[in-house]
Scaffold this motif. Structure first.
Motif, PDB file in Angstrom:
ATOM      1  N   SER A   1      55.010   4.079  43.037  1.00 15.55           N
ATOM      2  CA  SER A   1      53.914   4.571  42.206  1.00 15.55           C
ATOM      3  C   SER A   1      53.263   3.407  41.471  1.00 15.55           C
ATOM      4  O   SER A   1      53.951   2.614  40.829  1.00 15.55           O
ATOM      5  CB  SER A   1      54.449   5.587  41.191  1.00 15.55           C
ATOM      6  N   VAL A   2      51.968   3.330  41.551  1.00 14.62           N
ATOM      7  CA  VAL A   2      51.208   2.269  40.879  1.00 14.62           C
ATOM      8  C   VAL A   2      51.054   2.627  39.405  1.00 14.62           C
ATOM      9  O   VAL A   2      50.644   3.734  39.068  1.00 14.62           O
ATOM     10  CB  VAL A   2      49.822   2.107  41.517  1.00 14.62           C
ATOM     11  N   LYS A   3      51.387   1.697  38.545  1.00  7.67           N
ATOM     12  CA  LYS A   3      51.248   1.914  37.107  1.00  7.67           C
ATOM     13  C   LYS A   3      50.070   1.118  36.553  1.00  7.67           C
ATOM     14  O   LYS A   3      49.153   1.683  35.991  1.00  7.67           O
ATOM     15  CB  LYS A   3      52.535   1.526  36.384  1.00  7.67           C
ATOM     16  N   THR A   4      50.086  -0.197  36.715  1.00  6.06           N
ATOM     17  CA  THR A   4      49.048  -1.063  36.173  1.00  6.06           C
ATOM     18  C   THR A   4      48.667  -2.109  37.216  1.00  6.06           C
ATOM     19  O   THR A   4      49.540  -2.683  37.857  1.00  6.06           O
ATOM     20  CB  THR A   4      49.547  -1.792  34.905  1.00  6.06           C
ATOM     21  N   VAL A   5      47.360  -2.370  37.351  1.00  9.50           N
ATOM     22  CA  VAL A   5      46.870  -3.400  38.269  1.00  9.50           C
ATOM     23  C   VAL A   5      46.044  -4.397  37.465  1.00  9.50           C
ATOM     24  O   VAL A   5      45.108  -4.022  36.756  1.00  9.50           O
ATOM     25  CB  VAL A   5      45.990  -2.802  39.389  1.00  9.50           C
TER      26      VAL A   5
ATOM     27  N   GLY B   1      64.602   0.059  39.726  1.00  4.27           N
ATOM     28  CA  GLY B   1      63.508   0.491  40.589  1.00  4.27           C
ATOM     29  C   GLY B   1      62.152  -0.020  40.136  1.00  4.27           C
ATOM     30  O   GLY B   1      61.149   0.202  40.805  1.00  4.27           O
ATOM     31  N   ARG B   2      62.085  -0.695  39.014  1.00  7.40           N
ATOM     32  CA  ARG B   2      60.819  -1.271  38.565  1.00  7.40           C
ATOM     33  C   ARG B   2      60.395  -2.342  39.552  1.00  7.40           C
ATOM     34  O   ARG B   2      61.225  -3.041  40.135  1.00  7.40           O
ATOM     35  CB  ARG B   2      60.954  -1.861  37.170  1.00  7.40           C
ATOM     36  N   ALA B   3      59.092  -2.466  39.723  1.00  4.99           N
ATOM     37  CA  ALA B   3      58.586  -3.402  40.729  1.00  4.99           C
ATOM     38  C   ALA B   3      57.372  -4.160  40.233  1.00  4.99           C
ATOM     39  O   ALA B   3      56.599  -3.667  39.410  1.00  4.99           O
ATOM     40  CB  ALA B   3      58.230  -2.638  42.002  1.00  4.99           C
TER      41      ALA B   3
ATOM     42  N   GLY C   1      54.657  -1.395  38.825  1.00  4.00           N
ATOM     43  CA  GLY C   1      54.911  -0.019  39.219  1.00  4.00           C
ATOM     44  C   GLY C   1      56.387   0.291  39.212  1.00  4.00           C
ATOM     45  O   GLY C   1      57.189  -0.473  38.670  1.00  4.00           O
ATOM     46  N   ALA C   2      56.737   1.418  39.846  1.00  4.03           N
ATOM     47  CA  ALA C   2      58.139   1.823  39.909  1.00  4.03           C
ATOM     48  C   ALA C   2      58.397   2.583  41.200  1.00  4.03           C
ATOM     49  O   ALA C   2      57.509   3.197  41.757  1.00  4.03           O
ATOM     50  CB  ALA C   2      58.482   2.684  38.711  1.00  4.03           C
ATOM     51  N   CYS C   3      59.652   2.533  41.615  1.00 10.33           N
ATOM     52  CA  CYS C   3      60.068   3.220  42.835  1.00 10.33           C
ATOM     53  C   CYS C   3      60.985   4.390  42.506  1.00 10.33           C
ATOM     54  O   CYS C   3      61.688   4.390  41.505  1.00 10.33           O
ATOM     55  CB  CYS C   3      60.832   2.261  43.742  1.00 10.33           C
ATOM     56  N   LEU C   4      60.955   5.334  43.405  1.00 16.49           N
ATOM     57  CA  LEU C   4      61.814   6.497  43.330  1.00 16.49           C
ATOM     58  C   LEU C   4      62.414   6.689  44.710  1.00 16.49           C
ATOM     59  O   LEU C   4      61.696   6.630  45.708  1.00 16.49           O
ATOM     60  CB  LEU C   4      60.953   7.712  42.955  1.00 16.49           C
TER      61      LEU C   4
ATOM     62  N   CYS D   1      53.522   2.257  43.400  1.00 14.28           N
ATOM     63  CA  CYS D   1      54.166   3.571  43.463  1.00 14.28           C
ATOM     64  C   CYS D   1      55.661   3.419  43.298  1.00 14.28           C
ATOM     65  O   CYS D   1      56.335   4.322  42.825  1.00 14.28           O
ATOM     66  CB  CYS D   1      53.842   4.251  44.793  1.00 14.28           C
ATOM     67  N   ALA D   2      56.195   2.266  43.664  1.00 14.85           N
ATOM     68  CA  ALA D   2      57.622   2.018  43.563  1.00 14.85           C
ATOM     69  C   ALA D   2      58.075   1.818  42.125  1.00 14.85           C
ATOM     70  O   ALA D   2      59.259   1.772  41.852  1.00 14.85           O
ATOM     71  CB  ALA D   2      57.996   0.812  44.404  1.00 14.85           C
ATOM     72  N   TYR D   3      57.164   1.739  41.200  1.00 16.06           N
ATOM     73  CA  TYR D   3      57.501   1.442  39.813  1.00 16.06           C
ATOM     74  C   TYR D   3      57.995   2.662  39.043  1.00 16.06           C
ATOM     75  O   TYR D   3      58.658   2.528  38.021  1.00 16.06           O
ATOM     76  CB  TYR D   3      56.289   0.815  39.127  1.00 16.06           C
ATOM     77  N   LEU D   4      57.717   3.848  39.505  1.00 12.57           N
ATOM     78  CA  LEU D   4      58.157   5.075  38.843  1.00 12.57           C
ATOM     79  C   LEU D   4      59.675   5.158  38.890  1.00 12.57           C
ATOM     80  O   LEU D   4      60.241   5.199  39.953  1.00 12.57           O
ATOM     81  CB  LEU D   4      57.562   6.292  39.550  1.00 12.57           C
TER      82      LEU D   4
END
Length: 144
Positions: free
Chosen positions: A35-39, A122-124, A139-142, A13-16
């Protein structure tokens, strides 16, 4: 397995990334939404495949609270414990978080995990490992 999924989703979720975020948003001074993007799920035989947050039964968004040193589902899920951040360190423009989670009571699903959040974007990336399985989560963080 569900604990692994929870930890992975929490950091994804932090990836946004928000283009309007300013420097300092990702240095651990402000709460973050992850924010979860890819697992990517990997097994000892060398196989790996992309799985969804839904398949892993983890929330799509997580709240990272640096004051409480916790990661929790967003919105909250009844009966779901927070994951404790055991270590936090800033190195070379990156924020590193580490912890371990015992998972569901009476289920052998505990994992150890490490997360890296870019202080610039903020990409994680989160890695988690348990019995005969490893996960890489992007993912990403906001800022919250």
């Amino acid at each position: 397995m569900k604990t692994i999924q929870f930890v992975i989703l929490t950091f994804l979720c932090a990836y946004l990334v928000s283009t309007v975020s300013q420097a300092g948003d990702y240095d651990g001074s402000k709460p973050l939404i992850f924010s979860v993007k890819t697992v990517l799920e990997c097994t000892p035989n060398g196989e790996s495949h992309i799985v969804t947050a839904e398949e892993m039964e983890i929330p799509q968004f997580l709240m990272v609270d640096f004051k409480k040193m916790t990661i929790s589902p967003l919105p909250p899920i009844a009966g779901r414990r927070d994951t404790i951040i055991k270590r936090m360190e800033r190195i070379n423009g990156k924020l590193f978080l580490q912890g371990a989670d015992g998972g569901i009571e009476n289920v052998r699903d505990g994992v150890g995990w490490t997360a890296e959040i870019s202080e610039d974007t903020g990409r994680a990336v989160v890695t988690a490992s348990g019995d005969d399985v490893g996960f890489v989560i992007f993912g990403a963080c906001l800022p919250r």
